[in-house]
Design a protein around this motif. Structure first.
Motif, mmCIF file in Angstrom:
data_model
loop_
_atom_site.group_PDB
_atom_site.id
_atom_site.type_symbol
_atom_site.label_atom_id
_atom_site.label_comp_id
_atom_site.label_asym_id
_atom_site.label_seq_id
_atom_site.Cartn_x
_atom_site.Cartn_y
_atom_site.Cartn_z
ATOM 1 N N LEU A 188 0.812 -1.219 0.000
ATOM 2 C CA LEU A 188 0.000 0.000 0.000
ATOM 3 C C LEU A 188 0.846 1.270 0.000
ATOM 4 C CD1 LEU A 188 -2.799 -1.069 2.485
ATOM 5 C CD2 LEU A 188 -3.130 -0.357 0.130
ATOM 6 N N PHE A 208 -3.819 -9.126 1.401
ATOM 7 C CA PHE A 208 -4.417 -8.399 0.292
ATOM 8 C C PHE A 208 -5.741 -7.812 0.774
ATOM 9 C CE2 PHE A 208 -1.740 -11.745 -1.381
ATOM 10 C CZ PHE A 208 -0.913 -11.028 -2.235
ATOM 11 N N ALA A 209 -6.392 -7.042 -0.070
ATOM 12 C CA ALA A 209 -7.579 -6.295 0.350
ATOM 13 C C ALA A 209 -8.634 -7.189 0.973
ATOM 14 C CB ALA A 209 -8.161 -5.543 -0.840
ATOM 15 N N ARG A 210 -8.810 -8.397 0.437
ATOM 16 C CA ARG A 210 -9.888 -9.264 0.919
ATOM 17 C C ARG A 210 -9.399 -10.616 1.428
ATOM 18 N NH1 ARG A 210 -11.254 -5.995 -2.922
ATOM 19 N NH2 ARG A 210 -10.159 -7.221 -4.507
ATOM 20 N N HIS A 211 -8.095 -10.852 1.368
ATOM 21 C CA HIS A 211 -7.587 -12.176 1.723
ATOM 22 C C HIS A 211 -6.276 -12.092 2.499
ATOM 23 C CE1 HIS A 211 -10.158 -12.851 -1.843
ATOM 24 N NE2 HIS A 211 -10.501 -13.956 -1.211
ATOM 25 N N GLY A 258 -4.313 -2.933 5.266
ATOM 26 C CA GLY A 258 -5.205 -1.787 5.388
ATOM 27 C C GLY A 258 -5.110 -1.156 6.759
ATOM 28 N N ARG A 273 -10.813 -12.670 4.536
ATOM 29 C CA ARG A 273 -10.693 -11.812 5.716
ATOM 30 C C ARG A 273 -12.046 -11.460 6.320
ATOM 31 N NH1 ARG A 273 -6.702 -6.923 4.343
ATOM 32 N NH2 ARG A 273 -7.464 -6.309 6.424
ATOM 33 N N GLU A 331 0.222 -5.995 -6.384
ATOM 34 C CA GLU A 331 -0.862 -5.073 -6.060
ATOM 35 C C GLU A 331 -1.631 -5.581 -4.840
ATOM 36 O OE1 GLU A 331 -1.855 -3.400 -10.528
ATOM 37 O OE2 GLU A 331 -2.895 -5.208 -9.838
ATOM 38 N N TYR A 332 -2.198 -4.660 -4.087
ATOM 39 C CA TYR A 332 -2.927 -5.005 -2.864
ATOM 40 C C TYR A 332 -4.392 -5.352 -3.149
ATOM 41 C CZ TYR A 332 -5.032 -4.291 1.765
ATOM 42 O OH TYR A 332 -5.731 -4.445 2.940
ATOM 43 N N ASP A 333 -5.018 -4.566 -3.995
ATOM 44 C CA ASP A 333 -6.446 -4.750 -4.274
ATOM 45 C C ASP A 333 -6.622 -5.749 -5.417
ATOM 46 O OD1 ASP A 333 -9.166 -4.586 -4.387
ATOM 47 O OD2 ASP A 333 -9.250 -2.512 -5.095
ATOM 48 N N THR A 334 -6.458 -7.025 -5.100
ATOM 49 C CA THR A 334 -6.547 -8.071 -6.119
ATOM 50 C C THR A 334 -7.097 -9.349 -5.501
ATOM 51 O OG1 THR A 334 -5.292 -9.335 -7.768
ATOM 52 C CG2 THR A 334 -4.184 -8.862 -5.695
ATOM 53 N N ASN A 335 -7.722 -10.153 -6.350
ATOM 54 C CA ASN A 335 -8.162 -11.489 -5.941
ATOM 55 C C ASN A 335 -7.244 -12.570 -6.500
ATOM 56 O OD1 ASN A 335 -10.437 -10.574 -4.533
ATOM 57 N ND2 ASN A 335 -11.689 -10.568 -6.389
#
Length: 706
Positions: free
Chosen positions: A251, A345-348, A297, A366, A390-394
């Motif tokens: 980030l 990562f953003a969601r994991h 985050g 997460r 990248e942070y915002d990735t699946n």
């Protein structure tokens, strides 16, 4: 003692005889005499930067040793060419990596036909023409040695930090490249650890400076367009026993200063909102407590062995207050489940773990806490987590291979669980995995522990004890040797060899306890495990003692020296690359680059008499005796800062003095290289071909090998 009838080294000229200049040293009331201490150059710090400063007497001795080695290995010249051609033929010369997406671009590396060095490139994010940012072959022109540390693009993709070492001493020079024009700025940063971390605005970066004893002891902040002499000192580590590195978060919110030895760590953070602020301590270092951090985050995820979590657990702490008092456990410790690394990562949340010696990747949602794992079914395999830029990735990237299966690269969607094969390692000369067998067997150690041994051999190899075997081992620093695909090993397997990796204590193949029970006062377990692997392979007729060639490098080279002293009769030959064989003298010399940071691994014989005795009990140089040593090949680099050239040089000289009728003993010194040998991808193959030709010659397979 006499040479074994199988030993092919006959009619050799007289070996070099090193001059003896006794030097005595007394510690803890114990006096030792070292006849070959003079081989340690007094000006080694200066010599690493300018090899021409080497004492002429030392240079003459090394050149004489090289000449003797050439005499002993001269008849393998044709075999080396054949092996080299085979190994090169298995490499796709014009290969290119699958670019990793990062903002508007995707970044990767490529090689050109005939090229030795990587080229770094980028393309538009969704594909298109490659734009070469750094041509390694061009930068290396006219240099005997050249190694790139890579190129790191700024957040705005305008500039790149790139580093190079043109001597082999691991003092890297940093340059700044304008990625649009390909021109370098006037900034030159010397004597660094090899890289830097950009501030988000792309106008400055942080880097570590190597001191005169080759230790990264200071972090500096450099502003583009200024002189290195004006760089601001951000943090200085006063304890010479700690390494230091600098990194950044996905980030771009924090600069990490990572301070650690082999069992203790400490982090300090710089918020990129205020680059001039003092680094903020996260948790004060506690002996034996390790931790590492990744940002998620509004929280940090902290991987640690704090408490009784020997195999590590993952904690969570708020970004605004990451101190240890605020750590909350979210992935508990499970004995036997070693968590190796983690990424957020953003969601994991993602981590790489190892159970029963086999790796797998675990993905946690997460928001829901749901978990699933990525694993494979082969008996022995290697799994690597590349993550993402990248942070915002699946989507994350990982690689898989086994000793028979070429490397495969996958993109993996953490939501849909779709696995997309991006690339399979191409073997231009051809490779059929069905022609080979990979197995994992368990060798019983003297104390009842079972030592994993990974095997590779052709299906048609007779398992009646007649097959030669190259048995590789390392066993230190908690490093796990993966059972991965290596095209070079096929040259041995195709000649009837069994290629074996002994996953001995000192690594973490079976969890953190596997490491703990192979260090300090337990170091002898490492040697016993390796010998147990040889015993098992002999008993089960995968090979036999008269056919086993042992190989190890660096700390694995120390292993080679130890097993040569303990059980020389169980090995037909020994290859020791950059071998750490003068352990006691090195650990008593606190001016050497790695000595203070290495005390938690081996012991501190300066302060502790007990630890002195631990090391003295196995230090290869100190335990040489009149024994039936097999042929030994030692390889070193003149400007190696990790294992200094004088260690193998002294070792070979003393072996020749104490056990002159055994051996023979050969020393090859790369006069223009360091710890990793030659730097080019094909130059490195020449060195491997040389080592393998020694193994084939010792095995008595020369006639059938060419």
């Amino acid at each position: 003692m006499s040479l074994s009838p199988k030993t092919p080294f006959q009619n050799l000229p007289s070996p070099p005889v090193a001059e003896k200049k006794p030097v005595t040293d007394t510690r803890h009331g114990i006096t030792r005499t070292d006849d070959y201490a003079w081989m340690r150059a007094e000006n080694w710090q200066a010599m690493f930067k300018d090899p021409s400063l080497l004492d002429p007497a030392i240079r003459t001795h090394l050149e004489t040793e090289n000449a003797y080695m050439e005499a002993g290995m001269g008849d393998t010249a044709e075999l080396q060419k054949v092996l080299f051609a085979e190994m090169r033929g298995r490499i796709k010369e014009d290969d290119s990596s699958v670019p990793m997406k990062d903002g508007p671009y995707a970044y990767g590396t490529l090689y050109v036909t005939g090229g030795e060095q990587p080229h770094f490139f980028r393309t538009p994010r969704d594909g298109g023409e490659k734009h070469v940012l750094l041509n390694g072959d061009k930068e290396a022109e006219g240099k005997d040695y050249f190694r790139l540390s890579g190129i790191d693009n700024s957040t705005d993709h305008g500039f790149g930090i790139w580093g190079y070492d043109d001597k082999g001493s691991e003092y890297f020079t940093l340059r700044i490249r304008d990625l649009a024009t390909g021109e370098d700025l006037s900034d030159v940063i010397e004597n660094t650890g090899g890289g830097g971390v950009w501030a988000p605005d792309g106008k400055s970066f942080f880097y570590t400076l190597q001191d005169e004893n080759h230790r990264p002891s200071k972090v500096f902040h450099h502003i583009l367009g200024t002189s290195q002499t004006g760089d601001r000192l951000v943090y200085e580590e006063k304890d010479p026993g700690f390494f230091m590195g600098v990194g950044g978060s996905l980030l771009d919110d924090f600069i990490y200063i990572d301070i650690h030895d082999h069992e203790t760590s400490e982090y300090r953070l710089i918020s990129t909102k205020d680059l001039t602020a003092e680094p903020k301590l996260v948790a004060v270092r506690e002996e034996g407590v390790e931790y590492s951090m990744t940002e998620g985050g509004d929280v940090f995820y902290i991987l640690t062995n704090d408490g009784d979590a020997k195999d590590f657990k993952i904690m969570e702490a708020p970004v605004e207050a990451p101190g240890k008092e605020n750590w909350k456990e979210i992935v508990p410790h499970e004995p036997g489940r070693l968590i190796i690394s983690h990424m957020a990562f953003a969601r994991h949340l993602v981590w790489l773990e190892r159970r029963e010696g086999l790796p797998r990747i675990v993905v946690r949602d997460r928001a829901t806490g749901d978990e699933h794992a990525i694993a494979f079914a082969e008996e022995a395999y290697s799994l690597g987590l590349s993550g993402a830029a990248e942070y915002d990735t699946n989507v994350i990237r990982f690689s898989y291979s086994s000793m028979t299966t070429p490397s495969q690269l996958f993109d993996y969607d953490m939501v849909t669980r779709e696995r997309v094969l991006l690339k399979t390692q191409e073997v231009p000369s051809g490779h059929n995995p069905e022609d080979y067998v990979t197995r994992r067997v368990m060798a019983p150690a003297p104390d009842g522990e079972l030592v994993p041994v990974s095997l590779l051999y052709r299906k048609d190899t007779p398992l009646d004890g007649s097959a030669p075997c190259l048995l590789y081992g390392y066993g230190a620093y908690g490093i796990t040797i993966p059972a991965s695909f290596n095209t070079n090993n096929l040259s041995l397997a195709d000649r009837g060899f069994v290629y074996a990796i002994a996953h001995i204590r000192g690594g973490k193949e079976k969890g953190f306890a596997w490491y703990e029970n192979g260090k300090m006062e337990h170091k002898q377990n490492t040697f016993k495990d390796f010998i147990a692997a040889a015993d098992y392979l002999n008993q089960q007729k995968f090979t036999s003692y008269v056919n086993i060639i042992a190989e190890g490098g660096s700390a694995g080279g120390m292993l080679m020296g130890a097993i040569a002293n303990i059980a020389p009769e169980k090995f037909a030959g020994i290859i020791a690359a950059v071998p750490f064989v003068d352990v006691l003298n090195t650990m008593l010399d606190d001016t050497l680059p790695l000595t203070p940071p290495e005390w938690p691994e081996w012991g501190n014989p300066i302060e502790s008499e007990e630890e002195y005795h631990w090391i003295a009990s196995y230090s290869p140089y100190d335990n040489i005796g009149a024994k039936p040593y097999p042929p030994i090949l030692a390889i070193s680099g003149l400007i190696d800062p990790r294992v200094t050239y004088w260690e193998p040089t002294k070792w070979i000289a003393k072996l020749r003095e104490v056990a002159p009728e055994a051996g023979p003993y050969f020393l090859k010194t790369n006069m223009a290289a360091g710890h990793g040998g030659k730097s080019g991808r094909f130059q490195r193959l020449e060195e491997i071909a040389f080592e393998y030709s020694f193994a084939i010659k010792v095995a008595g397979k020369m006639a059938a090998a060419v």
